[in-house]
Design an enzyme around this catalytic site. Structure first.
Site, short mmCIF file in Angstrom:
data_model
loop_
_atom_site.label_atom_id
_atom_site.label_comp_id
_atom_site.label_asym_id
_atom_site.label_seq_id
_atom_site.Cartn_x
_atom_site.Cartn_y
_atom_site.Cartn_z
N LYS A 148 3.62 -15.43 1.45
CA LYS A 148 3.63 -16.21 0.20
C LYS A 148 5.08 -16.39 -0.22
O LYS A 148 5.52 -15.87 -1.25
CB LYS A 148 2.83 -15.48 -0.88
CG LYS A 148 1.33 -15.48 -0.67
CD LYS A 148 0.65 -16.77 -1.10
CE LYS A 148 0.61 -16.90 -2.59
NZ LYS A 148 0.03 -18.21 -3.00
N TYR B 88 0.83 -1.21 0.00
CA TYR B 88 0.00 0.00 0.00
C TYR B 88 0.86 1.26 0.00
O TYR B 88 0.38 2.35 -0.29
CB TYR B 88 -0.95 0.03 1.21
CG TYR B 88 -2.04 -1.03 1.16
CD1 TYR B 88 -2.29 -1.74 -0.01
CD2 TYR B 88 -2.81 -1.31 2.27
CE1 TYR B 88 -3.27 -2.71 -0.07
CE2 TYR B 88 -3.81 -2.28 2.22
CZ TYR B 88 -4.02 -2.98 1.05
OH TYR B 88 -5.00 -3.95 0.99
N ASP C 218 -2.64 -18.01 1.29
CA ASP C 218 -3.86 -18.54 0.64
C ASP C 218 -4.41 -19.73 1.41
O ASP C 218 -5.62 -19.88 1.60
CB ASP C 218 -3.61 -18.88 -0.84
CG ASP C 218 -2.35 -19.72 -1.06
OD1 ASP C 218 -1.50 -19.79 -0.16
OD2 ASP C 218 -2.22 -20.32 -2.15
N ASP D 159 -10.62 -9.19 7.64
CA ASP D 159 -12.04 -9.06 7.29
C ASP D 159 -12.69 -10.43 7.20
O ASP D 159 -13.82 -10.64 7.65
CB ASP D 159 -12.21 -8.33 5.95
CG ASP D 159 -12.21 -6.82 6.12
OD1 ASP D 159 -12.06 -6.35 7.27
OD2 ASP D 159 -12.35 -6.12 5.11
N ASP E 280 -5.17 -7.20 5.60
CA ASP E 280 -6.40 -6.50 5.26
C ASP E 280 -7.49 -7.53 4.92
O ASP E 280 -8.62 -7.49 5.43
CB ASP E 280 -6.12 -5.60 4.04
CG ASP E 280 -7.20 -4.56 3.82
OD1 ASP E 280 -8.18 -4.56 4.57
OD2 ASP E 280 -7.05 -3.76 2.88
#
Ligand code: NAD
Length: 371
Positions: A194, A143, A227, A255, A251
Site C-alpha cells: 500500500k 505482527y 486492496d 486465506d 495473512d
C-alpha cells in the site's frame, strides 16, 4: 544416494491422523524413489507435549528440528488446553519453531483441482486449473514491530498501537524467494503493498524494484496495491502466478486465495528460512493450513490431502524432487477424479471415505503413476 532426515511433529487432534497418512507416503517413496531415502524421527508438540513435559516443545525436540532437513508438522491445540498458561499454550510450540528456525518465507499455494472446481464459491471457469503461489513475509511487519501496546490515556480512554516495520534486508530476501519460485513456474511476480498510504509500502516497492533489476530481470514483475489485489483475486484469479507481500496482507490474501479453491482440508503450506551460504540448504517446515479440528478428531474423518500435499511441497522445495512432487499432486487429482471425497469436500453423487481410505487411494494412484 542422499538420505534426508525428517522430523515428524503430529501434534494434537487430527494432526496425528493426517501425519499417519504422510508416513505411508514416505514409506512408499523409500521403497520406490531412486533419488533419495528418508529417515524419520517423531516428537511431541503442542498440547501433547504439554501433557507429557509441561511445555509446548521441549529443547530436545527443538534440537531435532534444527538438525532435520525438514520438519513435517500436523496441527496443535484444542479445548483441553484452552486454560494452560499463555507461555506454554499449544501454539507456542509452532511459534518457537518459526522463530528459532528463522522461517521468514511462508509459501501458500492455491491450486484448484478440476474435480473440485464446482465446490468453489467462484464460477468454474474462473478457478478451474488455478495455480497461484502466495509468498508471505512471516517474521516481520506489524505482527512483531515495536511498540506494540495498549496504554490508558489521562482521560481514561485507551490507545492501542501496532507498529509496521520493514528493513531493506527483510524485503530483499523475501523478494528473492518470490523471484526464484517464479522462475520454476510461469515467471511472473506481483508485489502487493500500500505505497499510496504507508511508508513501509514505499520502501517495499523500492526494494522489490531494485532486487528485480539486480537479481531477476528475466522475471516479469508487476506492482499492485494490496486492496486491488484482494479484488482481482476474486475477479480474475488466473491472472496471477506468484504474489509476494508482507506479513499482514499475506495473512489475508493467502486465506482469500485459498478459499477460492475449496476446503481447509485441501490446503498445504511451506515455511522456509534463509539459504545456508555454504550448502544452499534452507531450514523448512511443512504443514497443512488447517488446525487440529477437535470437532472431528479421533473419528477417522479428517481429510489427509492438505498434509500429504505439504509433504509434496517438501519434496519440491527441500529435496529438489520435482518429479516425485508432481506424482503426489497427480495422485491426489486422480483420486478426486474417481469421485472419492472425505466429509469436508463431499458432493452429491460422490463416494464418502475416511482418512485412511483416502490415504490408501492416493497411495494406490501413486503406485500406478510410478509404474
Ligand atoms: P480448524 O482448522 O481446526 O477447523 C475448522 C473447521 O474445519 C472444523 O469444522 C474442522 O472440522 C474442519 N477441518 C479442518 N481441517 C480439516 C480436515 N483436514 N478435514 C476435514 N475437516 C477439517 O480450526 P479451528 O476449529 O478454528 O481450531 C481448532 C484448534 O486448532 C484450535 O485450538 C486452534 O487454535 C488450532 N489451530 C491450530 C493451527 C495450527 O496448528 N497451525 C491452525 C489453526 C487452528
Amino acid at each position: 544416494m542422499p538420505t534426508y532426515r525428517l522430523l515428524l511433529l503430529p501434534g494434537d487432534g487430527i494432526g496425528v491422523e493426517t501425519i499417519a497418512e504422510v508416513e505411508r507416503v514416505i514409506a512408499f517413496f523409500n521403497k520406490t524413489a531412486k533419488g533419495a531415502k528418508f529417515e524419520t524421527e517423531t516428537d511431541l508438540v503442542g498440547g501433547a507435549a504439554f501433557d507429557k513435559h509441561g511445555v509446548a516443545l521441549t529443547d530436545e525436540a527443538m534440537a531435532k528440528a534444527q538438525g532435520a532437513d525438514a520438519v513435517i508438522f500436523g496441527a496443535v491445540g484444542g479445548p483441553k488446553w484452552d486454560q494452560v498458561p499463555y507461555a506454554v499454550r499449544p501454539e507456542a510450540g509452532l511459534l518457537a519453531l518459526r522463530k528459532h528456525l528463522g522461517l521468514f518465507a511462508n509459501l501458500r499455494p492455491a491450486i484448484c483441482y478440476p474435480a473440485l472446481a464446482d465446490a468453489s464459491s467462484l464460477k468454474r471457469e474462473l478457478v478451474e486449473g488455478l495455480d497461484i503461489m502466495i509468498v508471505r513475509e512471516l517474521t516481520g511487519g506489524v505482527y512483531f514491530g515495536e511498540p506494540k501496546e495498549i496504554v490508558v490515556l489521562e482521560d481514561g480512554q485507551k490507545r492501542a498501537v501496532d507498529t509496521q516495520v520493514y528493513t531493506t534486508h527483510e524485503i530483499e530476501r523475501i523478494a528473492r524467494v518470490a523471484f526464484d519460485l517464479a522462475r520454476k513456474r510461469s515467471n511472473k511476480v506481483h508485489s502487493a503493498e500500500k505505497r499510496n498510504v504507508m511508508r513501509t509500502g514505499v520502501l517495499w516497492n523500492e526494494v522489490v524494484t531494485a532486487t528485480h533489476k539486480a537479481y531477476a530481470p528475466d522475471v516479469k514483475l508487476e506492482h499492485i496495491l494490496a486492496d486491488n489485489c484482494a479484488m482481482q483475486l476474486v475477479r480474475n484469479p488466473k491472472q496471477f502466478d506468484v504474489i509476494v507481500t508482507d506479513n499482514l496482507f499475506g495473512d489475508v490474501l493467502s486465506d482469500e486465495a485459498a478459499m477460492t479453491t475449496g476446503s481447509l482440508g485441501m490446503l498445504p503450506s511451506a515455511s522456509l528460512g534463509a539459504a545456508d551460504p555454504k550448502t544452499g540448504k534452507r531450514k523448512a517446515l511443512y504443514e497443512p493450513v488447517h488446525g487440529s479440528a477437535p470437532d472431528i478428531a479421533g473419528k477417522g474423518l479428517a481429510n489427509p490431502i492438505a498434509t500429504i500435499a505439504s509433504f509434496g511441497m517438501a519434496l519440491r522445495y527441500s529435496f529438489a524432487m520435482g518429479k516425485e512432487a508432481d506424482l503426489v499432486e497427480k495422485a491426489i487429482a486422480k483420486t478426486l477424479d474417481q469421485g472419492l471425497r472425505t466429509a469436508d469436500i463431499m458432493q452429491p453423487g460422490m463416494r464418502q471415505v475416511g482418512t485412511s481410505e483416502m490415504g490408501s487411494a492416493i497411495l494406490k494412484e501413486l503406485g500406478k503413476l510410478a509404474g
